[in-house]
Enzyme design. Sequence first.
Site, short mmCIF file in Angstrom:
data_model
loop_
_atom_site.label_atom_id
_atom_site.label_comp_id
_atom_site.label_asym_id
_atom_site.label_seq_id
_atom_site.Cartn_x
_atom_site.Cartn_y
_atom_site.Cartn_z
N HIS A 62 0.83 -1.21 0.00
CA HIS A 62 0.00 0.00 0.00
C HIS A 62 0.87 1.26 0.00
CE1 HIS A 62 0.14 1.34 4.32
NE2 HIS A 62 0.27 0.06 4.59
N ASP A 175 5.64 2.81 7.09
CA ASP A 175 4.40 2.06 6.89
C ASP A 175 3.58 2.83 5.85
OD1 ASP A 175 2.06 0.63 7.04
OD2 ASP A 175 1.60 1.16 9.12
N GLU A 204 -5.20 1.74 2.02
CA GLU A 204 -5.13 0.59 2.93
C GLU A 204 -5.43 1.01 4.36
OE1 GLU A 204 -2.83 -2.21 5.71
OE2 GLU A 204 -2.80 -0.04 5.47
N GLU A 205 -4.91 2.17 4.74
CA GLU A 205 -5.02 2.62 6.14
C GLU A 205 -6.46 2.95 6.54
OE1 GLU A 205 -2.79 2.37 8.25
OE2 GLU A 205 -0.83 2.52 7.31
N ASP A 227 4.35 -5.45 3.77
CA ASP A 227 4.03 -4.42 4.74
C ASP A 227 5.11 -4.39 5.81
OD1 ASP A 227 2.48 -2.49 6.28
OD2 ASP A 227 0.70 -3.30 5.30
N HIS A 318 3.31 4.04 12.95
CA HIS A 318 2.29 5.09 12.99
C HIS A 318 2.75 6.31 13.79
CE1 HIS A 318 -1.58 2.96 11.44
NE2 HIS A 318 -0.50 2.63 10.74
#
Length: 343
Positions: A62, A175, A204-205, A227, A318
């Site tokens: 992603h 990420d 994706e998130e 990922d 994140h």
Amino acid sequence: MKELLEKLSNADGVSGFEGKIREIIRDELKDHVDEIETDNLGNIIVTKKGKDNGKKIMLAAHMDEIGLMVKHIDKEGFVKFTKIGGINDQMLLNQEVFINTNNNGKVLGVIGAKPPHRMKAAERKKVLEYENMFIDIGATSKEEAEEIVSVGDPITIKHEFSELRGSLVTGKAFDNRVGCYVLIETMKRAKTDATIYGVGTVQEEVGLKGARTSAFRINPDLAIALDVTISGDHPGIKEEDAPAKINEGPAIILTDASGRGLITHPTVKELLIETAKTEKIPYQIEVSEGGTTDATAIHLTRDGIPTGVLSVPTRYIHTPVEVVSLDDIENTIKLLVAAVENA
């Protein structure tokens, strides 16, 4: 490796606004694949053709990152925002940000809130919620601010790629720009009779959206999502809760979200593990109770697609200061290339 990873990390691409990442992937692979296309949702699909009767293998990474979006501009010109993706409120306060505008480029701002000197004791003990924060772009009125930024503009944290000691680097959006890098390098290196579809997925998130539509279109025989996973080798986390460690190789995910997400197909599990053993590539095994990946959407497409996940251990996921090992990234690429060629 570092130059391309830095470019991917520093580029802005909040969910739904992945265009800059898509162009980097396109530029890197235009001389290495047979076809490049962008679908209706914004996924980039690069194809390396094999034999007509060969397998169809999908590799998905992603492109999007978590971020913010302009929600409201008040009469004094301060910007209120909403969150896009899973962001912990406590990491937002006092950050510098870029508001990505259509006409004015990247507008710098700072996230502010009521100072602790004016908080009651009980307030100071609580995590400040994002609803009580705002972005200061230096405007003095709503009218001035609206000439610079607009409701709906995406916002990213301002942080640049940097090198730590050894093979470790830090940056924002690892990420999943790390996964995008693995995808790019695998598409360059892999040589097989199978047709490989490399997909940079969108959103994706916020719901695995791009993976769902691209997998339906490709309908592969086998898929692997690329990922990152939580590296638990630092204070404040138990090894049993996050067993993956930096510098010990890629993590082969057997289950995520306690099975509510993906339970890796036995064929893909065996392929990845046996390839790692044969090629003597260090690897780790993970059973996760936490989040999930594009693989969850892919494996439920049409009548089901055998799917697995290969992840690079990453600290502080994140946040704007994620940390990865370049050695782990290289070993992930080596394992994936060998697995694709053995599939």
